[in-house]
Design a protein around this motif. Structure first.
Motif, short mmCIF file in Angstrom:
data_model
loop_
_atom_site.label_atom_id
_atom_site.label_comp_id
_atom_site.label_asym_id
_atom_site.label_seq_id
_atom_site.Cartn_x
_atom_site.Cartn_y
_atom_site.Cartn_z
N TYR A 57 1.06 73.78 39.57
CA TYR A 57 0.82 74.88 40.51
C TYR A 57 1.94 75.92 40.43
O TYR A 57 1.67 77.13 40.41
N PHE A 58 3.19 75.46 40.38
CA PHE A 58 4.32 76.38 40.32
C PHE A 58 4.66 76.80 38.89
O PHE A 58 5.56 77.62 38.69
N GLY A 59 3.96 76.24 37.90
CA GLY A 59 4.24 76.59 36.52
C GLY A 59 5.50 75.95 35.98
O GLY A 59 6.05 76.44 34.99
N TRP A 60 5.96 74.87 36.58
CA TRP A 60 7.18 74.19 36.12
C TRP A 60 6.80 73.22 35.00
O TRP A 60 6.14 72.21 35.24
N SER A 117 15.51 73.62 36.24
CA SER A 117 16.08 73.69 37.59
C SER A 117 15.38 72.79 38.58
O SER A 117 15.71 72.78 39.75
N VAL A 118 14.38 72.02 38.14
CA VAL A 118 13.66 71.09 38.99
C VAL A 118 13.89 69.68 38.48
O VAL A 118 13.73 69.41 37.28
N ILE A 119 14.29 68.78 39.37
CA ILE A 119 14.62 67.41 39.00
C ILE A 119 13.82 66.46 39.88
O ILE A 119 13.71 66.65 41.09
N ILE A 120 13.25 65.42 39.24
CA ILE A 120 12.49 64.39 39.94
C ILE A 120 13.33 63.11 39.97
O ILE A 120 13.91 62.72 38.96
N TRP A 354 13.60 77.68 49.95
CA TRP A 354 14.23 77.16 48.74
C TRP A 354 15.75 77.22 48.85
O TRP A 354 16.30 77.90 49.73
N LYS A 355 16.39 76.56 47.90
CA LYS A 355 17.85 76.62 47.83
C LYS A 355 18.35 77.87 47.12
O LYS A 355 19.53 78.18 47.18
N THR A 356 17.46 78.54 46.43
CA THR A 356 17.86 79.67 45.60
C THR A 356 18.24 80.87 46.46
O THR A 356 17.80 80.99 47.60
N PRO A 362 12.11 78.80 42.44
CA PRO A 362 12.89 78.30 41.29
C PRO A 362 12.09 78.41 40.00
O PRO A 362 10.87 78.19 39.98
N ILE A 363 12.78 78.74 38.94
CA ILE A 363 12.16 78.86 37.62
C ILE A 363 12.61 77.68 36.78
O ILE A 363 13.80 77.44 36.61
N SER A 364 11.65 76.93 36.28
CA SER A 364 11.96 75.75 35.47
C SER A 364 11.07 75.77 34.24
O SER A 364 10.09 75.04 34.13
N TRP A 365 11.42 76.66 33.30
CA TRP A 365 10.67 76.83 32.06
C TRP A 365 11.62 76.67 30.89
O TRP A 365 12.78 77.05 30.96
N CYS A 366 11.09 76.15 29.80
CA CYS A 366 11.87 76.13 28.56
C CYS A 366 11.85 77.50 27.90
O CYS A 366 12.83 77.90 27.29
#
Length: 625
Positions: A57-60, A117-120, A354-356, A362-366
């Motif tokens: 959904y967020f494109g991460w 920037s997103v950690i599980i 968010w924390k940003t 937050p953007i979490s893309w390669c």
């Protein structure tokens, strides 16, 4: 009734009916190994499916994993990798708590994959979770974490560092019943205290650690005083419901569901079966299993719940954005939900904090997102989420972000400049406003006026000896045919249609052949006149208008017959050329019969392997001209 604690290793399950209110291990769904195991929670596997939907959904698609150093961390990590790979999501890095990473090494590892920037967090909440507070992991405090619902069990005992990670992140919560805090449950909880149950060691420990009450065990008192330096005699008014985490919408509801479902099943079984002796114990336990499997439970008008084939309950997942206040109290902001049976995810992004900086997503893309007009090309390597964006090929578009393939435009359309949509192709022909058309029109008009002027002079002096000597009738016919030949140029200008395609070459061919025939007749008459000047010449009988008229009529008839035959057999027609010039439709006329066309226009027959011959009479572009 027996309960299985959170993620408890069951070992060998006896042939009794078990209902767990907290065990989420996916292996417990194995009906062969655990035939009589039930739970009022869902398996972690269902939660990972919801997690993948959230990431999509967020494109991460470029995330990190932080897992515990026990078997649960390994198992959850493998299960998560399986579901992430199915959804095309890549794992940038995995940090295990047993890795003795120095701060410099950890910084290097994180900086290498800074875009993740997103950690599980994987694994159970236990003693190993305390390692999350070590200083090395402070480098992760700016990341956005996603926690599973199992972390709600221990949220009140988490370290301050883990609380900072949970703050501003996202957390899954299995949606619970809204009536869990009924008066009879509170009444039971308020009466459940050490003074009423002095033999309950669990209650004694709870009162010792939560209310700092002295216990009967001096060793426990000494240990607690060593840690916290104070204990006191309680007033007896302390209650379980005074604990902040006691009435939370998680285990209290699932526990009550488990107890009430077992109660319903036992009641139905007792009412249906006679009392059995000990020799029928196995049959009795099987009947309990049968009633548990078929029980349908509802509470205060809520939808009926029953066990699935995997012996668990399916709830909606609530997506929560926890916020830790200045007074160290939690605010659980529900920002969305996920319905497993409909696979529907609903989110309200405006509610998320968010924390940003500036509360940006937050953007979490390669790789950067490929905007419309580009498509993704995977980079060589092991990560399918790392790609380059390339411009769509000629004649193709992409109208979505991160498009993997471009779409071919229809034959009559062409991409716009940004290649985001198909637009009608530009129609190209020699229009009247074109510079070449203006030149040809001006030239033709000039020569037409010149011919008209000469014709006017001839008509004015038609009885003069010089005009009569010049064969007056042939001169008039020659000038008229020349004028019509100049005017036929206008048939080659403008948008071609079928009628103009047929008239272009035919009109020019006939009028021009009459003009040439007239010149030929004049030339023949001059030669005959010179031959007839000799005395007794036989050429005298050819002098007169009959010979000249016969020459013009004969020669012109040949051209007329050819033209009429051409129009009858295979007349020319207009054609849309969409291949010669990309993005442009060139309208021109086509003659199928090449040989007849060459006879009409007087051009030689050029061999060609093509079925059609395009008559270059429209001059659709400067290059074509």
């Amino acid at each position: 009734y027996r309960k299985c604690g959170h993620q408890t290793s069951l070992g060998v399950i006896l042939d009794l009916g078990y209902i767990s209110y907290g065990a989420t291990d996916p292996s417990l769904s194995d009906r062969v190994t655990f035939p009589y195991f039930y739970r009022t929670v869902q398996s972690d596997e269902g939660e990972y499916i919801a997690l993948c939907k959230l990431l999509k959904y967020f494109g991460w698609n470029w995330i990190g994993i932080l897992r515990s150093d026990d078997y649960s961390g390994y198992r959850d990590h493998q299960l998560l990798i399986k579901h992430l790979s199915r959804e095309g999501i890549c794992v940038a890095f995995t940090i295990s708590q047993w890795e003795n990473l120095r701060i410099g090494e950890l910084k290097k590892k994180i900086n290498k994959f800074y875009s993740a920037s997103v950690i599980i967090i994987c694994g159970d909440v236990g003693t190993s979770t305390l390692k999350l507070s070590k200083p090395e992991l402070y480098e992760l405090r700016g990341k956005t974490f996603i926690f599973l619902s199992k972390w709600l069990n221990q949220v009140d005992v988490l370290s301050y560092f883990v609380s900072k990670l949970l703050h501003g992140s996202l957390l899954f919560m299995q949606k619970r019943r809204n009536d869990q805090f009924v008066p009879r449950f509170k009444e039971f909880s308020d009466s459940y205290k050490p003074s009423n149950y002095p033999e309950d060691n669990l209650l004694e420990n709870i009162w010792l650690w939560k209310f700092c009450c002295l216990s009967k065990d001096k060793i426990k008192n000494e240990y607690h005083e060593f840690l916290f330096r104070f204990l006191d005699n309680c007033s007896g008014k302390e209650k379980l419901t005074d604990l902040p985490a006691y009435l939370v919408p998680y285990h209290s509801a699932s526990l009550m569901n488990a107890v009430e479902i077992m109660s319903v099943a036992l009641t139905h079984m007792q009412n249906s079966l006679p009392k059995q002796t000990s020799q029928y114990k196995h049959m009795y336990n099987y009947q309990l299993h049968r009633y548990l499997r078929n029980v349908s439970y509802t509470s205060d008008g809520s939808p009926a719940l029953s066990f699935t084939e995997k012996r668990d309950f399916i709830y909606e997942y609530e997506i929560v954005n926890p916020q830790l206040g200045s007074n160290k109290t939690w605010t659980w902001n529900t920002v969305g939900n996920y319905v497993p049976w409909a696979q529907r995810l609903t989110l309200t992004q405006e509610k998320i904090r968010w924390k940003t900086p500036n509360n940006k997503l937050p953007i979490s893309w390669c790789s950067e997102r490929c905007v419309p007009g580009y498509r993704k090309v995977t980079r060589p390597g092991i990560y399918m989420c790392c790609y380059d964006c390339v411009w769509c090929p000629e004649g193709e578009i992409s109208n979505t972000t991160d498009s993997e393939n471009c779409i071919q435009c229809p034959k009559m359309e062409w991409p716009n400049k940004k290649k985001t949509k198909c637009i009608p192709k530009t129609v190209d022909y020699l229009s009247y406003t074109h510079i070449l058309s203006a030149f040809f029109s001006a030239t033709s008009a000039l020569f037409f006026l010149a011919s008209l002027l000469i014709l006017g002079v001839f008509i004015t002096y038609r009885d003069s000896p010089i005009v009569r000597a010049n064969n007056r009738s042939l001169s008039f016919l020659l000038l008229v045919s020349i004028k019509l030949s100049f005017l036929s140029v206008f048939l080659f200008l403008g948008r071609p249609v079928d009628i103009t395609c047929m008239l272009r070459n035919v009109t020019f061919g006939i009028t021009f052949s009459i003009a040439v025939s007239s010149l030929l007749a004049k030339t023949i008459m001059v030669c005959v006149a010179f031959k007839a000047t000799k005395p007794g010449s036989s050429w005298r009988k050819w002098l007169g208008v009959k010979l000249s008229n016969s020459v013009v009529l004969f020669c012109s008839s040949i051209q007329i017959i050819i033209c009429m035959t051409w129009l009858a057999i295979s007349p020319p027609f207009q054609e849309l050329d969409i291949h010669t010039s990309p993005g442009t439709i060139i309208i021109h006329d086509v003659a199928v019969e090449v040989t007849v066309s060459g006879l009409v226009t007087g051009r030689p027959n050029v061999p060609s392997n093509k079925r059609h011959l395009g008559i270059s009479c429209n001059a659709h572009s400067e290059k074509a001209v």
